[in-house]
Design an enzyme around this catalytic site. Structure first.
Site, PDB file in Angstrom:
ATOM      1  N   ASP A 116       0.862  -1.173   0.000  1.00 18.92           N
ATOM      2  CA  ASP A 116       0.000   0.000   0.000  1.00 18.92           C
ATOM      3  C   ASP A 116       0.904   1.230   0.000  1.00 18.92           C
ATOM      4  OD1 ASP A 116      -1.406   2.308   1.294  1.00 18.92           O
ATOM      5  OD2 ASP A 116      -3.087   0.925   1.335  1.00 18.92           O
ATOM      6  N   CYS A 122       5.729  -0.241   4.193  1.00 17.26           N
ATOM      7  CA  CYS A 122       5.833  -0.589   2.762  1.00 17.26           C
ATOM      8  C   CYS A 122       6.894   0.278   2.100  1.00 17.26           C
ATOM      9  CB  CYS A 122       4.488  -0.391   2.069  1.00 17.26           C
ATOM     10  SG  CYS A 122       3.183  -1.500   2.654  1.00 17.26           S
ATOM     11  N   ARG A 146      -5.252  -0.513   1.811  1.00 15.89           N
ATOM     12  CA  ARG A 146      -5.776  -0.873   3.133  1.00 15.89           C
ATOM     13  C   ARG A 146      -6.933   0.009   3.595  1.00 15.89           C
ATOM     14  NH1 ARG A 146      -1.521   1.655   7.278  1.00 15.89           N
ATOM     15  NH2 ARG A 146      -0.913   3.464   6.049  1.00 15.89           N
TER      16      ARG A 146
END
Length: 233
Positions: A116, A122, A146
């Site tokens: 994401d 991430c 998300r």
């Protein structure tokens, strides 16, 4: 000889009828519970089927009377191994042409990461991409917005995956740059998001191993390599 062939034919017919009856009983039970099955396949347990639903994998006795929900573990090896997601591996590989792939020059391991662009860890994982690749780890990305598919980040991720150069677009976005909106293309990240949900992904990054096991959360390159070697991936 004709008698043997006739008996064999009766046996095969009986077996086929039992299989049909079992699946019919399962479908009847699922229908009463309002559960829609994508597929029904034999599980590792005798007389129990693995059922792929929108929410993930569940198990049901072949007579449709008993339902099990939760991970199934193979404890025959040195450490318990979650085998529930193996039914999802084929579905994962079917999306290979939609993945944004960072291939290791000397590939030893392959992981698929649900990512994401709004997720801090991430970003951290992506910043270490060269180190993952140098260790022989190929990273394949799928999108998992998300905040949901209606969030602005999902629209941006759709544009990244639809870009003519998705790797460059993803690199740019992780560096804080913007990507040009692309509305129409053959890739639909909703399918990727749904698959992530079936794997039980709740947060990102979620690292999927070749056998379907999920490593939730960020792992530094050397720690991921150690985990892959530990699991024999």
């Amino acid at each position: 000889m004709k008698k043997i062939a006739f008996c064999l034919s009766l046996l095969l017919t009986a077996v086929a009828s039992n299989v049909f009856a079992d699946e019919s009983a399962i479908n009847n039970s699922l229908s009463r519970m309002g559960i829609k099955a994508e597929s029904i396949t034999p599980s590792q347990l005798p007389s129990v089927s693995a059922i792929l639903t929108e929410q993930g994998v569940i198990y049901m006795s072949d007579d449709g009377k008993y339902l099990l929900q939760g991970p199934l573990y193979d404890i025959s090896g040195q450490a318990p191994k979650n085998v529930s997601n193996q039914v999802l591996v084929k579905k994962l590989e079917a999306l290979k042409n939609q993945m944004i792939i960072y291939k290791a020059p000397k590939e030893k391991h392959v992981v698929t990461v649900f990512t994401d662009i709004t997720c801090g860890y991430c970003h951290k994982l992506h910043e270490s991409m060269k180190e993952y690749n140098d260790l022989g780890i190929t990273v394949r990305y799928l999108a998992f917005p998300r905040h949901g598919l209606q969030h602005e980040s999902a629209k941006e991720m759709q544009s990244i995956w639809c870009s003519a150069t998705p790797n460059k677009s993803l690199n740019a976005v992780f560096k804080g740059e913007k990507v040009s909106p692309i509305k129409n293309c053959k890739i639909d990240i909703a399918k990727q998001y749904q698959l992530g949900s079936q794997f039980g992904v709740r947060g990102t990054p979620a690292i999927i191993l070749k056998d379907g096991n999920v490593l939730g959360g960020y792992l530094p390159p050397k720690d991921l390599l150690a985990e892959l070697e530990k699991q024999g991936e």
